[in-house]
Design a protein around this motif. Structure first.
Motif, PDB file in Angstrom:
ATOM      1  N   ARG A   1       0.805  -1.229   0.000  1.00  0.00           N
ATOM      2  CA  ARG A   1       0.000   0.000   0.000  1.00  0.00           C
ATOM      3  C   ARG A   1       0.835   1.275   0.000  1.00  0.00           C
ATOM      4  N   THR A   2       2.152   1.138  -0.091  1.00  0.00           N
ATOM      5  CA  THR A   2       3.036   2.305  -0.091  1.00  0.00           C
ATOM      6  C   THR A   2       2.857   3.084  -1.389  1.00  0.00           C
ATOM      7  N   THR A   3       2.690   4.398  -1.260  1.00  0.00           N
ATOM      8  CA  THR A   3       2.576   5.262  -2.437  1.00  0.00           C
ATOM      9  C   THR A   3       3.873   6.060  -2.581  1.00  0.00           C
ATOM     10  N   ALA A   4       4.027   6.728  -3.710  1.00  0.00           N
ATOM     11  CA  ALA A   4       5.236   7.521  -3.961  1.00  0.00           C
ATOM     12  C   ALA A   4       5.446   8.576  -2.881  1.00  0.00           C
ATOM     13  N   LYS A   5       4.388   9.185  -2.388  1.00  0.00           N
ATOM     14  CA  LYS A   5       4.550  10.227  -1.361  1.00  0.00           C
ATOM     15  C   LYS A   5       4.894   9.650   0.012  1.00  0.00           C
ATOM     16  N   ASP A   6       4.728   8.332   0.193  1.00  0.00           N
ATOM     17  CA  ASP A   6       5.099   7.683   1.457  1.00  0.00           C
ATOM     18  C   ASP A   6       6.587   7.357   1.536  1.00  0.00           C
ATOM     19  N   ILE A   7       7.278   7.415   0.409  1.00  0.00           N
ATOM     20  CA  ILE A   7       8.691   7.031   0.367  1.00  0.00           C
ATOM     21  C   ILE A   7       9.553   8.159   0.922  1.00  0.00           C
ATOM     22  N   THR A   8      10.415   7.805   1.864  1.00  0.00           N
ATOM     23  CA  THR A   8      11.298   8.784   2.496  1.00  0.00           C
ATOM     24  C   THR A   8      12.753   8.316   2.391  1.00  0.00           C
ATOM     25  N   THR A   9      13.670   9.229   2.596  1.00  0.00           N
ATOM     26  CA  THR A   9      15.093   8.861   2.562  1.00  0.00           C
ATOM     27  C   THR A   9      15.445   7.907   3.700  1.00  0.00           C
ATOM     28  N   GLU A  10      14.713   7.989   4.812  1.00  0.00           N
ATOM     29  CA  GLU A  10      14.981   7.115   5.948  1.00  0.00           C
ATOM     30  C   GLU A  10      14.748   5.643   5.612  1.00  0.00           C
ATOM     31  N   MET A  11      13.898   5.366   4.631  1.00  0.00           N
ATOM     32  CA  MET A  11      13.615   3.986   4.233  1.00  0.00           C
ATOM     33  C   MET A  11      14.856   3.320   3.633  1.00  0.00           C
ATOM     34  N   PHE A  12      15.815   4.116   3.160  1.00  0.00           N
ATOM     35  CA  PHE A  12      16.991   3.600   2.480  1.00  0.00           C
ATOM     36  C   PHE A  12      18.215   3.506   3.393  1.00  0.00           C
ATOM     37  N   ILE A  13      18.023   3.615   4.697  1.00  0.00           N
ATOM     38  CA  ILE A  13      19.115   3.505   5.664  1.00  0.00           C
ATOM     39  C   ILE A  13      19.203   2.064   6.143  1.00  0.00           C
ATOM     40  N   LYS A  14      20.240   1.360   5.713  1.00  0.00           N
ATOM     41  CA  LYS A  14      20.402  -0.052   6.069  1.00  0.00           C
ATOM     42  C   LYS A  14      20.593  -0.239   7.570  1.00  0.00           C
ATOM     43  N   GLU A  15      21.299   0.703   8.189  1.00  0.00           N
ATOM     44  CA  GLU A  15      21.612   0.578   9.608  1.00  0.00           C
ATOM     45  C   GLU A  15      20.354   0.609  10.480  1.00  0.00           C
ATOM     46  N   SER A  16      19.242   1.064   9.924  1.00  0.00           N
ATOM     47  CA  SER A  16      17.979   1.110  10.670  1.00  0.00           C
ATOM     48  C   SER A  16      17.227  -0.209  10.574  1.00  0.00           C
ATOM     49  N   GLY A  17      17.853  -1.216   9.928  1.00  0.00           N
ATOM     50  CA  GLY A  17      17.233  -2.524   9.809  1.00  0.00           C
ATOM     51  C   GLY A  17      16.397  -2.693   8.549  1.00  0.00           C
ATOM     52  N   ASN A  18      16.442  -1.711   7.661  1.00  0.00           N
ATOM     53  CA  ASN A  18      15.680  -1.802   6.412  1.00  0.00           C
ATOM     54  C   ASN A  18      16.405  -2.704   5.414  1.00  0.00           C
ATOM     55  N   TYR A  19      15.627  -3.422   4.585  1.00  0.00           N
ATOM     56  CA  TYR A  19      16.197  -4.277   3.547  1.00  0.00           C
ATOM     57  C   TYR A  19      16.374  -3.429   2.298  1.00  0.00           C
ATOM     58  N   VAL A  20      17.628  -3.073   2.003  1.00  0.00           N
ATOM     59  CA  VAL A  20      17.945  -2.197   0.875  1.00  0.00           C
ATOM     60  C   VAL A  20      18.886  -2.937  -0.080  1.00  0.00           C
ATOM     61  N   GLU A  21      18.543  -2.937  -1.360  1.00  0.00           N
ATOM     62  CA  GLU A  21      19.400  -3.523  -2.394  1.00  0.00           C
ATOM     63  C   GLU A  21      20.109  -2.388  -3.120  1.00  0.00           C
ATOM     64  N   ASP A  22      21.411  -2.537  -3.357  1.00  0.00           N
ATOM     65  CA  ASP A  22      22.204  -1.544  -4.084  1.00  0.00           C
ATOM     66  C   ASP A  22      22.706  -2.142  -5.392  1.00  0.00           C
ATOM     67  N   CYS A  23      22.808  -1.299  -6.391  1.00  0.00           N
ATOM     68  CA  CYS A  23      23.386  -1.703  -7.671  1.00  0.00           C
ATOM     69  C   CYS A  23      24.106  -0.485  -8.247  1.00  0.00           C
ATOM     70  N   LYS A  24      25.400  -0.620  -8.499  1.00  0.00           N
ATOM     71  CA  LYS A  24      26.170   0.477  -9.088  1.00  0.00           C
ATOM     72  C   LYS A  24      26.285   0.259 -10.585  1.00  0.00           C
ATOM     73  N   LEU A  25      25.965   1.295 -11.344  1.00  0.00           N
ATOM     74  CA  LEU A  25      26.066   1.243 -12.796  1.00  0.00           C
ATOM     75  C   LEU A  25      27.196   2.138 -13.254  1.00  0.00           C
ATOM     76  N   LYS A  26      28.120   1.576 -14.000  1.00  0.00           N
ATOM     77  CA  LYS A  26      29.247   2.326 -14.532  1.00  0.00           C
ATOM     78  C   LYS A  26      28.788   3.111 -15.762  1.00  0.00           C
ATOM     79  N   VAL A  27      29.242   4.336 -15.877  1.00  0.00           N
ATOM     80  CA  VAL A  27      28.905   5.173 -17.027  1.00  0.00           C
ATOM     81  C   VAL A  27      29.778   4.772 -18.207  1.00  0.00           C
ATOM     82  N   ILE A  28      29.142   4.526 -19.343  1.00  0.00           N
ATOM     83  CA  ILE A  28      29.844   4.205 -20.578  1.00  0.00           C
ATOM     84  C   ILE A  28      29.354   5.169 -21.643  1.00  0.00           C
TER      85      ILE A  28
END
Length: 74
Positions: free
Chosen positions: A38-65
């Protein structure tokens, strides 16, 4: 949404000076986080992306070509 994909096009602004060899060490960091259905775009906060807070965050780095510009002239 699970198994959802999206295409993203990123265009670089023209450089004032051309480099002799188009080399770049830039990268983009993409992150995704588990959220309730039920999460909407306006519910998304930067705090959701803090791994140390116990959130499950996936990272992917893309190299510029650099790729040549394709002209879509008529």
């Amino acid at each position: 949404m699970p198994h959802y994909s999206s295409d993203v096009i990123i265009r670089m602004q023209p450089q004032k000076e051309t480099q002799p060899v188009m080399q770049c060490k830039d990268k983009f960091l993409l992150q995704s986080v588990a959220a309730s259905p039920r999460t909407t775009a306006k519910d998304i906060t930067t705090e959701m992306f803090i791994k140390e807070s116990g959130n499950y965050v996936e990272d992917c780095k893309l190299k510029v070509i650099y790729a040549p510009l394709k002209c879509h002239c008529l």
